[in-house]
Design a protein around this motif. Structure first.
Motif, PDB file in Angstrom:
ATOM      1  N   THR A 190       0.866  -1.198   0.033  1.00  0.00           N
ATOM      2  CA  THR A 190      -0.037   0.105   0.192  1.00  0.00           C
ATOM      3  C   THR A 190       0.840   1.041  -0.067  1.00  0.00           C
ATOM      4  O   THR A 190       1.685   1.583   0.804  1.00  0.00           O
ATOM      5  N   ARG A 194      -2.054   6.942   1.180  1.00  0.00           N
ATOM      6  CA  ARG A 194      -3.319   6.229   0.770  1.00  0.00           C
ATOM      7  C   ARG A 194      -4.272   6.533   2.019  1.00  0.00           C
ATOM      8  O   ARG A 194      -5.482   6.891   1.754  1.00  0.00           O
ATOM      9  N   LEU A 195      -3.785   6.397   3.417  1.00  0.00           N
ATOM     10  CA  LEU A 195      -4.733   6.547   4.402  1.00  0.00           C
ATOM     11  C   LEU A 195      -5.247   7.877   4.525  1.00  0.00           C
ATOM     12  O   LEU A 195      -6.542   8.185   4.510  1.00  0.00           O
ATOM     13  N   ARG A 197      -5.880   9.863   1.988  1.00  0.00           N
ATOM     14  CA  ARG A 197      -6.889   9.958   0.817  1.00  0.00           C
ATOM     15  C   ARG A 197      -8.161   9.298   1.178  1.00  0.00           C
ATOM     16  O   ARG A 197      -9.307   9.689   0.588  1.00  0.00           O
ATOM     17  N   ALA A 198      -8.285   8.291   2.059  1.00  0.00           N
ATOM     18  CA  ALA A 198      -9.263   7.661   2.309  1.00  0.00           C
ATOM     19  C   ALA A 198     -10.115   8.034   3.612  1.00  0.00           C
ATOM     20  O   ALA A 198     -11.118   7.720   3.710  1.00  0.00           O
ATOM     21  N   HIS A 201     -13.821   9.113   3.467  1.00  0.00           N
ATOM     22  CA  HIS A 201     -14.743   8.103   3.562  1.00  0.00           C
ATOM     23  C   HIS A 201     -14.855   7.520   4.974  1.00  0.00           C
ATOM     24  O   HIS A 201     -15.494   6.529   5.000  1.00  0.00           O
ATOM     25  N   PHE A 363     -13.922   3.714   1.109  1.00  0.00           N
ATOM     26  CA  PHE A 363     -12.913   3.551   2.075  1.00  0.00           C
ATOM     27  C   PHE A 363     -11.920   2.596   1.793  1.00  0.00           C
ATOM     28  O   PHE A 363     -10.629   2.786   1.588  1.00  0.00           O
ATOM     29  N   ASP A 365     -11.674   1.014  -1.024  1.00  0.00           N
ATOM     30  CA  ASP A 365     -11.294   1.118  -2.327  1.00  0.00           C
ATOM     31  C   ASP A 365     -10.241   2.247  -2.549  1.00  0.00           C
ATOM     32  O   ASP A 365      -9.264   2.165  -3.393  1.00  0.00           O
ATOM     33  N   THR A 366     -10.193   3.213  -1.774  1.00  0.00           N
ATOM     34  CA  THR A 366      -9.320   4.349  -1.855  1.00  0.00           C
ATOM     35  C   THR A 366      -8.175   4.019  -1.209  1.00  0.00           C
ATOM     36  O   THR A 366      -6.875   4.286  -1.517  1.00  0.00           O
ATOM     37  N   LEU A 367      -8.199   3.293   0.234  1.00  0.00           N
ATOM     38  CA  LEU A 367      -6.996   2.803   0.910  1.00  0.00           C
ATOM     39  C   LEU A 367      -6.058   1.929   0.131  1.00  0.00           C
ATOM     40  O   LEU A 367      -4.788   2.011   0.197  1.00  0.00           O
ATOM     41  N   TYR A 368      -6.926   0.941  -0.482  1.00  0.00           N
ATOM     42  CA  TYR A 368      -5.881  -0.083  -0.989  1.00  0.00           C
ATOM     43  C   TYR A 368      -5.955   0.027  -2.521  1.00  0.00           C
ATOM     44  O   TYR A 368      -5.689  -0.930  -3.140  1.00  0.00           O
ATOM     45  N   LYS A 369      -6.188   0.997  -3.139  1.00  0.00           N
ATOM     46  CA  LYS A 369      -5.923   1.249  -4.381  1.00  0.00           C
ATOM     47  C   LYS A 369      -4.255   0.666  -4.689  1.00  0.00           C
ATOM     48  O   LYS A 369      -3.335   1.013  -4.252  1.00  0.00           O
TER      49      LYS A 369
END
Length: 476
Positions: A190, A194-195, A197-198, A201, A363, A365-369
């Motif tokens: 990851t 990313r967190l 950005r999430a 949500h 949440f 989908d954004t975190l684990y992109k």
């Protein structure tokens, strides 16, 4: 003589099982075809026959699948396991209401089935994770490893490494720990940031059914397994089989011994059949994948064909179940068993349940992109496993003027092997887009033709020679 039905459901995962059951309850003559030997799909694989009898190992979410199987068997749906659908043709081109003729195989024997309405519940597949050495024996996807656990009760021995991102990676680790397996390290790819950005949500995630269960699961794994964050430049190496795994994290590169490397970076819709039948697809910018265009009922751009479950967009098992029931209501209305007023009225509880099931997905989908680097390999990393085509070959061919995946077939045979692009399609599209400096939506995807799965000449020759059957095979 071909068999007949009103509704044909393809795929016996949560969406397919729920849809077939609901359709039969509404009086629809329904057939359910599935490639697997028992119902459940990937998420509930082996639910009726798994040797893993200790329910604590796989968890309550897995065993929920059993609640879908009994109603299916009691519904009256004609369920046929081990059935691989490989061609579809409209019965009469100038009369869409006449339905479809579907070719499929069971135990090497080709069969035909006529249906007035099709519902594709083909589910998801793991996103390709092409790293150097990913074709070595000893390297497999986390989802494949989970199938071995569910269907055969098998867990790895020796030095085991999990690598990638996404909830399934932690779920597999948790299930392995419950089964007594040892995991040497979990390498999390990851991307940093990313967190943050999430976080927009986060409120929905905190109110979702995933929060408490997910936090408990992650805490258990991190207590028992060393977790390395911010991993990049992942590489598998060995002479004839996996021996070591190399990676970079925190500015340092390490090489560790390994007997098994389990890779995962999320799931994407399985679109081969939906593309072959001509359904319109669109590029999902959040999940970086293609998905069919469907409306709130699962109806597609092709009249008489609907879709349900993760094959129409990733949302998880519970959401797939409710989307299956909504699609069944719409199919029953299209087939004249209920009117639209009753359809809309009965859809209410399923829509509310669906809203609860998808709460918090943004949440995740954004975190684990998956990172750009992990989706777009370079150098000698193999992209197309069937034809052994490398990332560098794809990039060089774009420089020669190749503008899309279908041209790439002519240059390098990408997507022409037994998997028909399942393991390389997304990667090839993204590499071409990157080299051309254009959006993936402009590059497009492989043009898929029937048969969508390998079959023998004997199967083909044994088919009933109707006009629709011939057009299903030669359709372009």
């Amino acid at each position: 003589m071909a068999g007949q039905c009103e509704l044909l459901v393809v795929g016996a995962g949560p969406a397919g099982m729920a849809a077939a059951t609901a359709a039969c309850d509404l009086g629809v003559d329904t057939v359910l075809l599935d490639e697997q030997s028992s119902p459940g799909g990937q998420i509930y694989r082996g639910i009726t026959a798994t040797p893993v009898t200790d329910k604590r190992i796989l968890g309550d979410d897995y065993w929920h699948g059993a609640s879908l199987v009994e109603p299916l068997h009691a519904s009256g749906a004609r369920y046929e396991p081990g059935a691989t659908v490989w061609a579809v043709a409209r019965m009469t081109a100038d009369s869409p209401g006449d339905g479809f003729e579907v070719a499929y195989s069971v135990d090497g024997q080709a069969r035909m089935l006529r249906a007035r309405y099709l519902l594709l519940a083909t589910g998801a597949q793991e996103r390709p994770f092409p790293i150097a050495g990913w074709t070595l024996p000893g390297v497999m996807t986390a989802g494949a490893a989970q199938i071995l656990l569910k269907s055969a009760g098998l867990v790895p021995t020796g030095r085991t490494v999990l690598a990638g991102c996404g909830p399934l990676l932690y779920l597999v680790a948790w299930q392995y720990l419950n089964a007594g397996a040892k995991i040497d390290v979990l390498l999390e790819t990851t991307e940093p940031g990313r967190l943050a950005r999430a976080l927009p949500h986060a409120l929905d995630f905190l109110r979702s059914p995933y929060f408490a269960k997910g936090m408990k699961l992650v805490r258990r794994v991190r207590q028992a397994v060393p977790v390395v964050k911010g991993v990049r430049d992942l590489r598998a190496s060995g002479a004839g089989r996996l021996e070591t795994v190399s990676y970079t994290a925190g500015g340092a590169t390490r090489t560790i011994p390994a007997d098994q490397l389990l890779l995962h970076q999320g799931v994407v819709p399985n679109v081969n059949l939906s593309r072959a039948v001509g359904i319109e697809h669109e590029w999902n910018e959040v999940l970086d994948c293609w998905q069919p265009r469907v409306d709130e009922w699962g109806a597609t751009s092709v009249h008489g064909i609907g879709m349900a479950g993760d094959g129409s967009g990733i949302a998880g098992a519970l959401a797939a179940e409710h989307r299956g029931r909504l699609a069944a209501l719409h199919a029953a209305a299209e087939l004249g068993h209920i009117d639209t007023a009753r359809r809309d009225r009965q859809a209410g509880p399923h829509r509310r349940a669906l809203a609860r099931a998808v709460r918090g997905r943004a949440f995740f989908d954004t975190l684990y992109k998956a990172s750009d680097a992990s989706r777009r390999p370079t150098g000698d990393t193999i992209v197309c496993r069937c034809e052994e085509v490398t990332a560098q070959q794809v990039r060089e061919t774009v420089a020669l003027g190749c503008s899309g995946p279908n041209q790439m077939k002519a240059f390098l045979r990408c997507g022409m092997g037994p998997c028909q692009g399942r393991f390389c399609g997304l990667t090839v599209s993204e590499l071409i887009a990157q080299e051309r400096g254009v959006p993936v939506s402009e590059v497009g995807y492989y043009r898929l033709r029937f048969p969508t799965k390998p079959l023998t000449l004997g199967e083909l020759a044994a088919l009933p020679q109707t006009e629709a059957a011939r057009s299903a095979v030669v359709r372009k």
